[in-house]
Motif scaffolding. Sequence first.
Motif, PDB file in Angstrom:
ATOM      1  N   ALA A  32       6.458  21.573  52.493  1.00  0.00           N
ATOM      2  CA  ALA A  32       7.542  21.181  53.383  1.00  0.00           C
ATOM      3  C   ALA A  32       8.370  20.043  52.791  1.00  0.00           C
ATOM      4  N   GLY A  33       7.767  19.239  51.928  1.00  0.00           N
ATOM      5  CA  GLY A  33       8.491  18.117  51.345  1.00  0.00           C
ATOM      6  C   GLY A  33       7.700  17.500  50.212  1.00  0.00           C
ATOM      7  N   TRP A  34       8.264  16.439  49.648  1.00  0.00           N
ATOM      8  CA  TRP A  34       7.650  15.788  48.495  1.00  0.00           C
ATOM      9  C   TRP A  34       6.240  15.280  48.799  1.00  0.00           C
ATOM     10  N   GLU A  35       6.055  14.618  49.932  1.00  0.00           N
ATOM     11  CA  GLU A  35       4.741  14.053  50.275  1.00  0.00           C
ATOM     12  C   GLU A  35       3.683  15.147  50.385  1.00  0.00           C
ATOM     13  N   PHE A  47       3.726  18.062  48.919  1.00  0.00           N
ATOM     14  CA  PHE A  47       3.495  18.543  47.561  1.00  0.00           C
ATOM     15  C   PHE A  47       2.592  17.583  46.805  1.00  0.00           C
ATOM     16  N   ARG A  48       2.928  16.309  46.849  1.00  0.00           N
ATOM     17  CA  ARG A  48       2.162  15.283  46.124  1.00  0.00           C
ATOM     18  C   ARG A  48       0.704  15.268  46.578  1.00  0.00           C
ATOM     19  N   ASN A  49       0.477  15.419  47.849  1.00  0.00           N
ATOM     20  CA  ASN A  49      -0.884  15.406  48.382  1.00  0.00           C
ATOM     21  C   ASN A  49      -1.665  16.687  48.065  1.00  0.00           C
ATOM     22  N   ALA A  59      14.878   9.446  43.234  1.00  0.00           N
ATOM     23  CA  ALA A  59      14.229   8.198  42.825  1.00  0.00           C
ATOM     24  C   ALA A  59      12.752   8.167  43.226  1.00  0.00           C
ATOM     25  N   ALA A  60      12.425   8.669  44.408  1.00  0.00           N
ATOM     26  CA  ALA A  60      11.029   8.661  44.866  1.00  0.00           C
ATOM     27  C   ALA A  60      10.143   9.494  43.948  1.00  0.00           C
ATOM     28  N   VAL A  61      10.665  10.586  43.425  1.00  0.00           N
ATOM     29  CA  VAL A  61       9.904  11.428  42.505  1.00  0.00           C
ATOM     30  C   VAL A  61       9.696  10.680  41.189  1.00  0.00           C
ATOM     31  N   HIS A  62      10.740  10.025  40.703  1.00  0.00           N
ATOM     32  CA  HIS A  62      10.613   9.209  39.486  1.00  0.00           C
ATOM     33  C   HIS A  62       9.533   8.141  39.672  1.00  0.00           C
ATOM     34  N   ASP A  63       9.551   7.489  40.815  1.00  0.00           N
ATOM     35  CA  ASP A  63       8.607   6.398  41.078  1.00  0.00           C
ATOM     36  C   ASP A  63       7.160   6.882  41.137  1.00  0.00           C
ATOM     37  N   GLU A  64       6.936   8.076  41.650  1.00  0.00           N
ATOM     38  CA  GLU A  64       5.573   8.552  41.882  1.00  0.00           C
ATOM     39  C   GLU A  64       5.030   9.482  40.803  1.00  0.00           C
TER      40      GLU A  64
END
Length: 90
Positions: free
Chosen positions: A1-4, A6-8, A47-52
């Motif tokens: 659904a979103g970056w978070e 996906f990241r999790n 930017a959030a993707v770059h940071d994480e």
Amino acid sequence: AGWEDFRNAVCGRIVLLTTRGDIALPETRFEPEDILLFGSESHGAPAAVHDEADLRVRIPQAGNTRSLNIAVAAGIALATALDQTGGWPQ
């Protein structure tokens, strides 16, 4: 659904290919579980993707070029990663 989400959900390192990468592709050591991530061809990654991202990798380019076509960049990065990790099909 979103970056978070996906990241999790991912298990491997997130390797972001970006013109603002701090590691050059020839210096990068890929691992079999790495996830190669590419931003939008016109805007790059947020930017959030770059940071994480666990690694931010750039493909070195000659002279006055700005960036590579995303399909070309993906092919170069994927071939390098497969070569390093023994991931090419037999």
